[in-house]
Motif scaffolding. Structure first.
Motif, PDB file in Angstrom:
ATOM      1  N   VAL A   1       0.852  -1.187   0.000  1.00 19.71           N
ATOM      2  CA  VAL A   1       0.000   0.000   0.000  1.00 19.71           C
ATOM      3  C   VAL A   1       0.889   1.238   0.000  1.00 19.71           C
ATOM      4  N   LEU A   2       0.688   2.108  -0.956  1.00 26.74           N
ATOM      5  CA  LEU A   2       1.461   3.335  -1.051  1.00 26.74           C
ATOM      6  C   LEU A   2       1.016   4.292   0.060  1.00 26.74           C
ATOM      7  N   PRO A   3       1.908   4.686   0.959  1.00 19.73           N
ATOM      8  CA  PRO A   3       1.502   5.559   2.081  1.00 19.73           C
ATOM      9  C   PRO A   3       1.267   6.990   1.620  1.00 19.73           C
ATOM     10  N   SER A   4       0.602   7.760   2.468  1.00 17.55           N
ATOM     11  CA  SER A   4       0.358   9.179   2.174  1.00 17.55           C
ATOM     12  C   SER A   4       1.672   9.952   2.232  1.00 17.55           C
ATOM     13  N   ALA A   5       1.716  11.004   1.439  1.00 14.50           N
ATOM     14  CA  ALA A   5       2.904  11.862   1.402  1.00 14.50           C
ATOM     15  C   ALA A   5       2.523  13.180   0.773  1.00 14.50           C
ATOM     16  N   SER A   6       3.414  14.150   0.865  1.00  3.93           N
ATOM     17  CA  SER A   6       3.159  15.468   0.307  1.00  3.93           C
ATOM     18  C   SER A   6       3.441  15.470  -1.191  1.00  3.93           C
TER      19      SER A   6
ATOM     20  N   ARG B   1      11.490  10.669  -0.308  1.00  3.22           N
ATOM     21  CA  ARG B   1      12.621   9.746  -0.277  1.00  3.22           C
ATOM     22  C   ARG B   1      12.476   8.682   0.799  1.00  3.22           C
ATOM     23  N   GLN B   2      11.364   8.679   1.522  1.00  2.00           N
ATOM     24  CA  GLN B   2      11.165   7.728   2.610  1.00  2.00           C
ATOM     25  C   GLN B   2      10.282   6.541   2.177  1.00  2.00           C
ATOM     26  N   SER B   3       9.235   6.823   1.435  1.00  2.46           N
ATOM     27  CA  SER B   3       8.272   5.772   1.079  1.00  2.46           C
ATOM     28  C   SER B   3       8.794   4.916  -0.075  1.00  2.46           C
ATOM     29  N   THR B   4       8.337   3.681  -0.107  1.00  2.55           N
ATOM     30  CA  THR B   4       8.641   2.761  -1.207  1.00  2.55           C
ATOM     31  C   THR B   4       7.364   2.063  -1.646  1.00  2.55           C
ATOM     32  N   LEU B   5       7.380   1.559  -2.845  1.00  6.16           N
ATOM     33  CA  LEU B   5       6.246   0.818  -3.383  1.00  6.16           C
ATOM     34  C   LEU B   5       6.772  -0.432  -4.069  1.00  6.16           C
ATOM     35  N   THR B   6       6.198  -1.582  -3.744  1.00  7.74           N
ATOM     36  CA  THR B   6       6.565  -2.840  -4.385  1.00  7.74           C
ATOM     37  C   THR B   6       5.476  -3.212  -5.384  1.00  7.74           C
TER      38      THR B   6
END
Length: 729
Positions: free
Chosen positions: A491-496, A502-507
């Motif tokens: 699940v792609l997390p929320s972000a601005s 540079r913190q979130s990742t998506l598989t």
């Protein structure tokens, strides 16, 4: 002189088959069948030509072979048309395709089945029985109780339609001809006729009564038999020398006799008569000069080259002139073919050394075909002829080649461009709309399709629109190119959306393990590289790391591109992933329609049922982008001033110093105050601001203490997503 020839041909036709051939004299048979070095059996045929000549012979096939076949029944070409377009945005286009139904005779003896099928040199049917183009294939193995084909019976009438019993044949029904120039292609079939080890007896079975021909054809995978029996036997004689015995009640054909222990001949007998050989020694030695008569080249069907003709040359120093070529219509591996021609060449070369030997007394076991040794001469010799005379028994001996089994070097088929056998797997499909990019008409909503498969043999699929009423409307085709698509594994997390995450990742898991993603640079990212649709959000990614098995980890994410920041917090596992590389197929908007719940369906060769996809981001192309940069100011008199910055459809990049065209008929905004269930106030403004006096503000705060102010831009076709301006205060 009575001569016993060590070939199957002369003995067969001089023995039980002599009456069939007109009781020809034995010497004439010898000369006609084996006396001429130019007779090498039937030539190899071109496997790419399918015949349809009336009265042409249908060969018999043994083992595993490839055959061109003979067309024995066909229909006229059937034309199919499909019209797409025709709306106000594009002209109508009518495409035509053609199919045909026909039957092809394969073998005049029963077979076990068929494997691959080639059409114009391209693979039409794979190893696993999958057709590479549309149509159906039925195979009849030639059994004597096989029924009629229903398609042929429907066309010709059930009372007059033959079942072709005893004839193996294949029926193609509605075969798509687009890949073959809209004509019936030249076909060739991989035939499986026998699974057991091949022998000469299988070729004679049912053709000659009272025959025992258990001659193993070692190294041969399959062979063709067409025409007279003598040609069938002649084609193997250079490679498999045979002995025949017609003295009993059965014709017996065996390989050259090699006893466990050779028989030693006695000393030669001297004869003093005029014209006798070996007047003082009792024997005469000779050796034939020249090597051009030796079999030096073997042409055959190479199993490693999809049964295309191959050539192997005997080892050793080449002789001057053109070497003698042996052509065998048999399927052989390169190594076995090399062993066969090398053995035949060596055997014929050593047999050029002969002895005429006179015996005063002969061992009872010695007869033509017997292996013997002679005093004072090395090696083994074979008795090929004998003649009983008053002076003794005169023998003609030929030298046997020494056994060098396993010493010959390895051989290969060489390189060839064989047809790849790729299975057409199930279709993976994602349908979606994209924000308008500023090109073309701003009033048109385009639906795109990205399709692919886990199999590299996927050849595309037909596309349809399903409006929910059960009817499928033809939209066209996906094309053969597999798009880079997959599903989100995490699940792609929320972000601005305002900065690089540079913190979130998506598989993501791509549809095929051979598909790939690549990283990019920040400069290229700013120019629009690595855009992808994840659910309803468009992202860009800086890094792509392979995790194996089609899984990729994406990092360095730029979120909410193209005005999709509203979808940042709406993600779920399993949602579609599409790389927006410009290769998606645009569908005709007039055929897709605007009905709610419309789905796109695809049906390819590897699909048992249609594959469906909802249209993701439906209506996003016609929806204005939500305003940004909210501003709130409370004046000294208690009045509230709300402000915002507008955005326009088609403006993917933010241009400094210029105002982007609005792309709407008028500039108008809808401002509301309320909560999730109630709306306490609504206003419209032609400017990106709104001022409320203190009394109105106080009344709204009293009615809904938890209320919020939001703004939407009103477009020609829809409202934008809301922008939160302020909360009640």
């Amino acid at each position: 002189m009575a001569t016993i020839v060590l070939t199957a041909l002369g003995t067969i036709f001089g023995g039980p088959l002599g009456a069939v051939l007109g009781a020809a004299a034995g010497s004439q048979i010898d000369s006609a069948l084996i006396g001429k070095s130019s007779r090498q059996g039937p030539r190899l045929k071109d496997l790419s030509i399918t015949t349809s000549s009336y009265g042409s012979a249908v060969p018999r096939y043994y083992g595993h072979m490839r055959a061109a076949g003979t067309i024995i029944w066909a229909t006229d070409l059937i034309e199919h048309s499909a019209t797409s377009g025709g709306g106000k945005s594009s002209p109508s286009v009518t495409t035509y395709s053609y199919t045909s139904s026909f039957a092809v005779a394969l073998s005049s003896r029963p077979i076990q089945g068929i494997g691959r099928v080639w059409a114009d040199g391209k693979l039409l049917r794979g190893t696993y029985g999958d057709l590479k183009v549309g149509g159906a294939l039925r195979v009849y193995t030639g059994q004597h109780d096989q029924g009629v084909d229903p398609l042929i019976a429907a066309a010709e009438g059930s009372t007059t339609c033959p079942a072709f019993r005893g004839l193996a044949y294949a029926v193609f029904e509605d075969l798509q001809l687009a890949d073959f120039g809209n004509r019936i292609p030249s076909l060739s079939f991989e035939i499986f006729a026998d699974e057991d080890a091949l022998s000469l007896g299988s070729a004679l079975d049912g053709l000659i009564d009272s025959v025992d021909a258990d001659v193993p054809l070692d190294g041969i995978t399959g062979f063709a038999c067409e025409g007279a029996l003598d040609e069938t036997l002649a084609q193997f004689q250079p490679l498999f020398p045979m002995l025949c015995d017609a003295g009993g009640d059965r014709l017996t054909i065996t390989r050259e006799r090699l006893q466990v222990n050779p028989i030693a001949l006695g000393e030669p007998a001297v004869a003093q008569g005029k014209g006798e050989f070996g007047a003082t020694t009792g024997f005469s030695h000779s050796r034939q000069a020249g090597n051009n008569s030796l079999p030096g080249v073997l042409r055959y069907y190479d199993t490693a080259l999809d049964y295309q003709p191959g050539t192997q040359r005997a080892p050793g120093k080449p002789a001057s002139g053109q070497p003698r070529t042996v052509e065998v219509p048999a399927a052989i591996s390169a190594q076995n073919a090399f062993q066969l021609i090398a053995s035949a060449n060596r055997g014929a070369g050593w047999a050029q050394e002969t002895l005429q030997w006179r015996c005063g007394e002969l061992h009872p076991s010695v007869a033509p075909g017997t292996v013997v040794t002679v005093p004072g001469r090395p090696g083994l010799w074979r008795v090929t002829e004998w003649e009983w005379r008053e002076t003794g028994v005169e023998l003609l001996l030929k030298r046997l080649a020494p056994d060098i089994q396993g010493i010959l070097p390895a051989s290969a088929s060489g390189q060839s461009s064989t047809a790849p056998d790729l299975v057409s797997g199930p279709t993976a499909l994602h349908a979606f709309e994209l924000p308008w990019d500023g090109n073309g008409s701003s009033d048109l909503s385009v639906t795109y399709v990205a399709a692919g498969s886990a199999s590299s043999g996927w050849s595309g699929a037909a596309l349809y629109a399903d409006h929910g009423d059960g009817a499928l409307i033809r939209l066209g085709a996906t094309g053969r190119m597999r798009r880079t698509i997959g599903t989100a594994q995490t699940v792609l997390p929320s972000a601005s959306p305002l900065m690089l995450d540079r913190q979130s990742t998506l598989t993501v898991h791509l549809a095929g393990t051979d598909l790939a993603l690549t990283g990019t640079t920040t400069r290229q990212l700013a120019m629009g590289a690595n855009r992808a649709l994840v659910g309803q959000e468009i992202i860009q990614f800086l890094n792509a790391e392979s995790m194996g098995d089609g899984n990729w980890r994406l990092s360095g994410l730029w979120r909410g591109c193209g005005g999709t920041e509203f979808a940042i917090s709406t993600h779920a596992a399993g949602e579609p992933f599409v790389l927006l590389d410009g290769n998606a197929v645009a569908l005709d908007a007039t055929l897709v329609g605007k009905a709610d719940g419309t789905q796109i369906a695809a049906l390819g060769l590897g699909d048992t049922t249609a594959v469906y996809s909802p249209i993701w981001c439906r209506g996003i192309a016609l929806r204005p982008l939500s305003p940004v940069h909210p501003k709130v100011h409370v004046h000294a008199d208690g009045s509230l001033e709300l402000g915002w910055t507008r955005r326009a459809r088609g403006a993917w990049l933010w241009q400094d110093g210029i105002e982007v065209p609005l792309q709407e008929e008028t500039e108008l905004y809808q401002i509301t105050f309320g909560d999730q269930t109630h709306t306490a106030g609504m206003w419209e403004s032609p400017f990106p601001k709104l001022t409320l006096d203190s009394a109105t503000r106080a009344a709204l705060n009293s009615a809904l203490p938890n209320g919020r102010y939001t703004v939407r831009q009103k477009g020609k076709y829809a409202l934008s997503k809301p922008l939160l301006l302020a909360s009640a205060a």
